[in-house]
Design an enzyme around this catalytic site. Sequence first.
Site, PDB file in Angstrom:
ATOM      1  N   ARG A  32     -13.654   8.562  -8.767  1.00 41.72           N
ATOM      2  CA  ARG A  32     -15.033   8.829  -8.340  1.00 41.72           C
ATOM      3  C   ARG A  32     -15.387  10.313  -8.398  1.00 41.72           C
ATOM      4  NH1 ARG A  32     -13.205   4.540  -5.319  1.00 41.72           N
ATOM      5  NH2 ARG A  32     -12.464   5.938  -3.694  1.00 41.72           N
ATOM      6  N   GLU A  72       1.274   7.915   3.192  1.00 45.39           N
ATOM      7  CA  GLU A  72       1.784   7.364   4.454  1.00 45.39           C
ATOM      8  C   GLU A  72       3.038   6.522   4.169  1.00 45.39           C
ATOM      9  OE1 GLU A  72      -1.293   5.403   6.573  1.00 45.39           O
ATOM     10  OE2 GLU A  72       0.007   4.945   8.285  1.00 45.39           O
TER      11      GLU A  72
HETATM   12  P1  AMP Z   1      -6.753  11.621   0.978  1.00 41.99           P
HETATM   13  O1  AMP Z   1      -5.724  12.049  -0.029  1.00 41.99           O
HETATM   14  O2  AMP Z   1      -6.145  10.908   2.151  1.00 41.99           O
HETATM   15  O3  AMP Z   1      -7.667  12.760   1.376  1.00 41.99           O
HETATM   16  O4  AMP Z   1      -7.642  10.512   0.273  1.00 41.99           O
HETATM   17  C1  AMP Z   1      -8.654  10.881  -0.607  1.00 41.99           C
HETATM   18  C2  AMP Z   1      -8.775   9.956  -1.792  1.00 41.99           C
HETATM   19  O5  AMP Z   1      -8.645   8.588  -1.429  1.00 41.99           O
HETATM   20  C3  AMP Z   1     -10.138  10.120  -2.407  1.00 41.99           C
HETATM   21  O6  AMP Z   1      -9.970  10.200  -3.828  1.00 41.99           O
HETATM   22  C4  AMP Z   1     -10.919   8.904  -1.979  1.00 41.99           C
HETATM   23  O7  AMP Z   1     -11.679   8.408  -3.052  1.00 41.99           O
HETATM   24  C5  AMP Z   1      -9.882   7.897  -1.497  1.00 41.99           C
HETATM   25  N1  AMP Z   1     -10.139   7.389  -0.136  1.00 41.99           N
HETATM   26  C6  AMP Z   1      -9.379   7.624   0.976  1.00 41.99           C
HETATM   27  N2  AMP Z   1      -9.861   7.006   2.059  1.00 41.99           N
HETATM   28  C7  AMP Z   1     -10.990   6.374   1.660  1.00 41.99           C
HETATM   29  C8  AMP Z   1     -11.978   5.560   2.339  1.00 41.99           C
HETATM   30  N3  AMP Z   1     -11.908   5.288   3.642  1.00 41.99           N
HETATM   31  N4  AMP Z   1     -13.012   5.102   1.608  1.00 41.99           N
HETATM   32  C9  AMP Z   1     -13.118   5.374   0.283  1.00 41.99           C
HETATM   33  N5  AMP Z   1     -12.222   6.110  -0.395  1.00 41.99           N
HETATM   34  C10 AMP Z   1     -11.163   6.609   0.262  1.00 41.99           C
END
Ligand code: AMP
Length: 184
Positions: free
Chosen positions: A72, A109
């Site tokens: 995205r 995780e």
């Molecule tokens: P993080 O590495 O935990 O910051 O996760 C970020 C990535 O995971 C991004 O590329 C988001 O598109 C996806 N992502 C994580 N959590 C969500 C959520 N609750 N809703 C949509 N996309 C998420």
Amino acid sequence: MWVLKHLLANKLTMEYIRDLIRDVPDFPKKGIIFKDITPVLSDIKALRMSVKEMASPFMNLDIDVVVGIESRGFIFGVPIADILGASFVPVRKPGKLPSKTERITYDLEYGTDSLEIHQDSIKKNQSVLIVDDLLATGGTAEATCKLVSKLEGKIIGFAILIELSFLKGRKRLKQYNVHSLVKY
Ligand code: AMP
């Protein structure tokens, strides 16, 4: 007066976008509330406003390269690169980029994940803006920083549509300008 008008317009913009973001509980697995941006993409006014506001703090910073994170981050990254007059570089899941790549493996995780970038996509000291749709724990963003740093790009900041503030991803990106539009 102008500042007040501008602030009000900005607040209305953010509220318009926030109202379109759809919560999908238990996707892709139980306990996750997925923030679905497809209604934002379906509304050209919201999509245009999102892209414009994400790019706005970086307008006069001579950004050379916009890095978009699969998948995205590509949707927002390309029009932001157009606005900033920068090139666009994709960061992708392993095995998708055809030429020589740098790879980073980072902890989730449960388990690990990897991301790749083309070795020749960023030149030393080029100014880089990293774009994604959502910042959660910050693991993906931090891994992308490491990839850009491997190529000796200079990270100027992050432009993100949605920030899940309660997951404190921003803490991992302390040294950068992290600009997010809608916070939860
Ligand atoms: P993080 O590495 O935990 O910051 O996760 C970020 C990535 O995971 C991004 O590329 C988001 O598109 C996806 N992502 C994580 N959590 C969500 C959520 N609750 N809703 C949509 N996309 C998420």
